[in-house]
Design a protein around this motif. Sequence first.
Motif, PDB file in Angstrom:
ATOM      1  N   PRO A 186      43.373  47.783  24.877  1.00  0.00           N
ATOM      2  CA  PRO A 186      44.741  48.145  25.158  1.00  0.00           C
ATOM      3  C   PRO A 186      45.506  47.265  26.404  1.00  0.00           C
ATOM      4  O   PRO A 186      44.590  46.811  27.004  1.00  0.00           O
ATOM      5  N   GLU A 187      46.730  47.343  26.633  1.00  0.00           N
ATOM      6  CA  GLU A 187      47.424  46.940  27.570  1.00  0.00           C
ATOM      7  C   GLU A 187      46.697  47.379  28.917  1.00  0.00           C
ATOM      8  O   GLU A 187      46.623  48.391  29.321  1.00  0.00           O
ATOM      9  N   GLY A 188      46.658  46.191  29.952  1.00  0.00           N
ATOM     10  CA  GLY A 188      46.209  46.623  31.264  1.00  0.00           C
ATOM     11  C   GLY A 188      44.407  46.483  31.165  1.00  0.00           C
ATOM     12  O   GLY A 188      43.869  46.482  32.349  1.00  0.00           O
ATOM     13  N   THR A 189      43.847  46.222  29.815  1.00  0.00           N
ATOM     14  CA  THR A 189      42.444  45.880  30.077  1.00  0.00           C
ATOM     15  C   THR A 189      41.984  44.311  30.467  1.00  0.00           C
ATOM     16  O   THR A 189      42.707  43.620  30.165  1.00  0.00           O
ATOM     17  N   ILE A 190      40.929  44.438  30.552  1.00  0.00           N
ATOM     18  CA  ILE A 190      40.493  42.917  30.703  1.00  0.00           C
ATOM     19  C   ILE A 190      38.959  42.744  30.147  1.00  0.00           C
ATOM     20  O   ILE A 190      38.426  43.837  29.714  1.00  0.00           O
ATOM     21  N   PRO A 191      38.258  41.716  29.718  1.00  0.00           N
ATOM     22  CA  PRO A 191      37.296  41.481  28.899  1.00  0.00           C
ATOM     23  C   PRO A 191      36.209  42.207  29.840  1.00  0.00           C
ATOM     24  O   PRO A 191      36.327  41.790  31.050  1.00  0.00           O
ATOM     25  N   VAL A 192      35.185  42.560  29.207  1.00  0.00           N
ATOM     26  CA  VAL A 192      34.136  43.204  29.804  1.00  0.00           C
ATOM     27  C   VAL A 192      33.386  42.217  30.430  1.00  0.00           C
ATOM     28  O   VAL A 192      32.842  42.514  31.722  1.00  0.00           O
ATOM     29  N   PRO A 193      32.942  41.062  30.088  1.00  0.00           N
ATOM     30  CA  PRO A 193      32.171  40.201  30.872  1.00  0.00           C
ATOM     31  C   PRO A 193      32.793  39.627  32.022  1.00  0.00           C
ATOM     32  O   PRO A 193      32.465  39.280  33.033  1.00  0.00           O
ATOM     33  N   ASP A 194      34.170  39.535  31.931  1.00  0.00           N
ATOM     34  CA  ASP A 194      34.942  39.233  33.353  1.00  0.00           C
ATOM     35  C   ASP A 194      34.901  40.179  34.356  1.00  0.00           C
ATOM     36  O   ASP A 194      34.483  40.040  35.310  1.00  0.00           O
ATOM     37  N   ALA A 195      35.001  41.541  33.997  1.00  0.00           N
ATOM     38  CA  ALA A 195      34.761  42.770  34.927  1.00  0.00           C
ATOM     39  C   ALA A 195      33.347  42.789  35.544  1.00  0.00           C
ATOM     40  O   ALA A 195      33.193  42.951  36.632  1.00  0.00           O
ATOM     41  N   GLU A 196      32.215  42.205  34.367  1.00  0.00           N
ATOM     42  CA  GLU A 196      30.960  42.209  35.096  1.00  0.00           C
ATOM     43  C   GLU A 196      30.852  41.057  36.239  1.00  0.00           C
ATOM     44  O   GLU A 196      30.064  41.446  37.048  1.00  0.00           O
ATOM     45  N   GLN A 197      31.570  40.023  35.854  1.00  0.00           N
ATOM     46  CA  GLN A 197      31.510  38.910  36.791  1.00  0.00           C
ATOM     47  C   GLN A 197      32.234  39.175  38.204  1.00  0.00           C
ATOM     48  O   GLN A 197      31.516  38.805  39.147  1.00  0.00           O
ATOM     49  N   TRP A 198      33.259  39.563  37.785  1.00  0.00           N
ATOM     50  CA  TRP A 198      34.014  39.961  39.152  1.00  0.00           C
ATOM     51  C   TRP A 198      33.285  41.330  40.044  1.00  0.00           C
ATOM     52  O   TRP A 198      33.155  40.945  41.219  1.00  0.00           O
ATOM     53  N   ALA A 199      32.566  42.065  39.355  1.00  0.00           N
ATOM     54  CA  ALA A 199      31.806  42.921  40.290  1.00  0.00           C
ATOM     55  C   ALA A 199      30.857  42.323  40.891  1.00  0.00           C
ATOM     56  O   ALA A 199      30.435  42.486  42.031  1.00  0.00           O
ATOM     57  N   LYS A 200      29.971  41.651  40.214  1.00  0.00           N
ATOM     58  CA  LYS A 200      28.952  40.724  40.963  1.00  0.00           C
ATOM     59  C   LYS A 200      29.357  39.855  41.883  1.00  0.00           C
ATOM     60  O   LYS A 200      28.724  39.627  42.984  1.00  0.00           O
ATOM     61  N   ASN A 201      30.557  39.153  41.702  1.00  0.00           N
ATOM     62  CA  ASN A 201      31.146  38.563  42.801  1.00  0.00           C
ATOM     63  C   ASN A 201      31.452  39.257  44.061  1.00  0.00           C
ATOM     64  O   ASN A 201      30.911  38.700  45.140  1.00  0.00           O
ATOM     65  N   TRP A 202      31.815  40.606  43.785  1.00  0.00           N
ATOM     66  CA  TRP A 202      32.120  41.325  44.758  1.00  0.00           C
ATOM     67  C   TRP A 202      30.838  41.633  45.787  1.00  0.00           C
ATOM     68  O   TRP A 202      30.800  41.332  46.923  1.00  0.00           O
ATOM     69  N   ARG A 203      29.799  41.857  44.986  1.00  0.00           N
ATOM     70  CA  ARG A 203      28.423  42.213  45.564  1.00  0.00           C
ATOM     71  C   ARG A 203      27.909  40.979  46.401  1.00  0.00           C
ATOM     72  O   ARG A 203      27.082  41.335  47.416  1.00  0.00           O
ATOM     73  N   THR A 204      27.910  39.730  45.703  1.00  0.00           N
ATOM     74  CA  THR A 204      27.414  38.722  46.246  1.00  0.00           C
ATOM     75  C   THR A 204      28.245  38.419  47.520  1.00  0.00           C
ATOM     76  O   THR A 204      27.862  37.711  48.628  1.00  0.00           O
ATOM     77  N   PHE A 205      29.490  38.577  47.555  1.00  0.00           N
ATOM     78  CA  PHE A 205      30.498  38.164  48.670  1.00  0.00           C
ATOM     79  C   PHE A 205      29.927  39.118  49.927  1.00  0.00           C
ATOM     80  O   PHE A 205      29.936  38.592  50.994  1.00  0.00           O
ATOM     81  N   LEU A 206      29.974  40.432  49.703  1.00  0.00           N
ATOM     82  CA  LEU A 206      29.405  41.351  50.787  1.00  0.00           C
ATOM     83  C   LEU A 206      28.219  40.836  51.332  1.00  0.00           C
ATOM     84  O   LEU A 206      27.916  41.033  52.644  1.00  0.00           O
ATOM     85  N   GLU A 207      27.151  40.516  50.556  1.00  0.00           N
ATOM     86  CA  GLU A 207      25.817  39.888  50.774  1.00  0.00           C
ATOM     87  C   GLU A 207      25.748  38.720  51.479  1.00  0.00           C
ATOM     88  O   GLU A 207      24.917  38.457  52.655  1.00  0.00           O
ATOM     89  N   THR A 208      26.694  37.923  51.255  1.00  0.00           N
ATOM     90  CA  THR A 208      26.445  36.399  52.013  1.00  0.00           C
ATOM     91  C   THR A 208      27.771  35.935  52.871  1.00  0.00           C
ATOM     92  O   THR A 208      27.403  35.095  53.638  1.00  0.00           O
ATOM     93  N   SER A 209      28.558  36.677  52.699  1.00  0.00           N
ATOM     94  CA  SER A 209      29.951  35.937  53.504  1.00  0.00           C
ATOM     95  C   SER A 209      29.888  36.658  54.916  1.00  0.00           C
ATOM     96  O   SER A 209      29.620  37.622  55.079  1.00  0.00           O
ATOM     97  N   LYS A 210      30.321  35.882  55.666  1.00  0.00           N
ATOM     98  CA  LYS A 210      30.817  36.168  57.103  1.00  0.00           C
ATOM     99  C   LYS A 210      32.167  36.684  57.066  1.00  0.00           C
ATOM    100  O   LYS A 210      32.754  36.950  58.630  1.00  0.00           O
ATOM    101  N   GLN A 211      33.016  36.489  56.388  1.00  0.00           N
ATOM    102  CA  GLN A 211      34.409  36.739  56.413  1.00  0.00           C
ATOM    103  C   GLN A 211      34.471  38.404  56.338  1.00  0.00           C
ATOM    104  O   GLN A 211      33.890  39.076  55.630  1.00  0.00           O
TER     105      GLN A 211
END
Length: 124
Positions: free
Chosen positions: A7-32
């Motif tokens: 439905p309108e407003g959804t994103i592909p599940v693989p994109d969602a999984e990657q975005w969540a992984k990107n967030w966790r990686t950012f928290l673990e590795t970034s100094k920003q």
Amino acid sequence: MSNLTGPEGTIPVPDAEQWAKNWRTFLETSKQPFQTRSFLLPIYDFQNIIKFNPTADGVRAYIGLEDPADPTSAKLMLVPTVDGKDVPFIEGNGKDVAEGGQSNVYDLSGACPPNCGPGPSLGD
């Protein structure tokens, strides 16, 4: 070919999984520092969650990053739950992404900053 959208407003599940992984990686590795203070969510995300998930008992929110190195690409993803479990595909569809299931992960959010509206907001 799989239909990765729903439905309108959804994103592909693989994109969602990657975005969540990107967030966790950012928290673990970034100094920003993470500067996002709010997300604007379109109302149709909520309307479609209710419409396509009549047995939902909640909604889980995930933070993600479209770009793993850019905290301004932050997204807030909404996933309906049934019995406390995520339902990333439309209920009753019975299919996962490999079988052509429709996404049930909602996101068209805009993070602030950089997408802040005019005028003051809570916390300003």
